[in-house]
Design a protein around this motif. Structure first.
Motif, mmCIF file in Angstrom:
data_model
loop_
_atom_site.group_PDB
_atom_site.id
_atom_site.type_symbol
_atom_site.label_atom_id
_atom_site.label_comp_id
_atom_site.label_asym_id
_atom_site.label_seq_id
_atom_site.Cartn_x
_atom_site.Cartn_y
_atom_site.Cartn_z
ATOM 1 N N ASP A 33 0.837 -1.205 0.000
ATOM 2 C CA ASP A 33 0.000 0.000 0.000
ATOM 3 C C ASP A 33 0.871 1.254 0.000
ATOM 4 O O ASP A 33 0.591 2.219 -0.720
ATOM 5 C CB ASP A 33 -0.942 0.025 1.209
ATOM 6 C CG ASP A 33 -2.109 -0.941 1.082
ATOM 7 O OD1 ASP A 33 -2.361 -1.435 -0.043
ATOM 8 O OD2 ASP A 33 -2.768 -1.198 2.111
ATOM 9 N N LEU A 36 2.294 1.729 -3.425
ATOM 10 C CA LEU A 36 1.266 2.257 -4.343
ATOM 11 C C LEU A 36 1.071 3.761 -4.138
ATOM 12 O O LEU A 36 1.015 4.515 -5.103
ATOM 13 C CB LEU A 36 -0.072 1.535 -4.125
ATOM 14 C CG LEU A 36 -0.175 0.122 -4.664
ATOM 15 C CD1 LEU A 36 -1.471 -0.533 -4.171
ATOM 16 C CD2 LEU A 36 -0.132 0.121 -6.177
ATOM 17 N N THR A 39 4.143 5.635 -5.347
ATOM 18 C CA THR A 39 4.214 5.531 -6.801
ATOM 19 C C THR A 39 3.185 6.459 -7.446
ATOM 20 O O THR A 39 3.494 7.156 -8.423
ATOM 21 C CB THR A 39 3.988 4.073 -7.249
ATOM 22 O OG1 THR A 39 5.012 3.254 -6.661
ATOM 23 C CG2 THR A 39 4.044 3.932 -8.756
ATOM 24 N N LEU A 40 1.977 6.477 -6.918
ATOM 25 C CA LEU A 40 0.964 7.392 -7.458
ATOM 26 C C LEU A 40 1.385 8.844 -7.253
ATOM 27 O O LEU A 40 1.176 9.682 -8.136
ATOM 28 C CB LEU A 40 -0.396 7.135 -6.802
ATOM 29 C CG LEU A 40 -1.133 5.892 -7.282
ATOM 30 C CD1 LEU A 40 -2.356 5.631 -6.396
ATOM 31 C CD2 LEU A 40 -1.545 6.031 -8.740
#
Length: 108
Positions: A33, A36, A39-40
């Motif tokens: 998580d 993610l 990365t976003l």
């Protein structure tokens, strides 16, 4: 008397092993998580720069040809990663709509 006193010792061992395995999975999920989210965040830094560039050069906020290519690419990646391609497509569509929204804000 505790509830574990009513559970046979072999079953208690199985439950303890299951709890340990569950903890390991949850730790991995938490790490993923975080990956993610970061990365976003990195992705949106680049899309913000793209939006600024488009605004400066009076380019449209949306590029349907690129978006279609990206969706097809992501669907292929999803299949290779054993991820539901429909989910991957919906996820990318959500991101694309958010990026377009940001690009439109740059043009205001």
């Amino acid at each position: 008397m505790t509830e574990s006193a009513n559970i046979p010792e072999a079953d208690q061992d199985d439950v303890a092993r299951a709890a340990e395995i569950l903890l390991g999975h949850r730790e991995s999920i938490d790490r993923l998580d975080a990956i993610l989210v970061y990365t976003l965040g990195e992705r949106f830094k680049h899309t913000q720069a793209v939006g600024q560039l488009k605004a400066e050069h009076d380019l449209p906020p949306s590029d349907p040809t690129r978006e279609a290519k990206q969706i097809a690419r992501l669907e292929d990646l999803a299949k290779r990663a054993n991820l539901d391609p429909d989910f991957a497509k919906a996820f990318l569509n959500f991101i694309i709509q958010e990026v377009i929204r940001h690009h439109k804000k740059h043009q205001e």
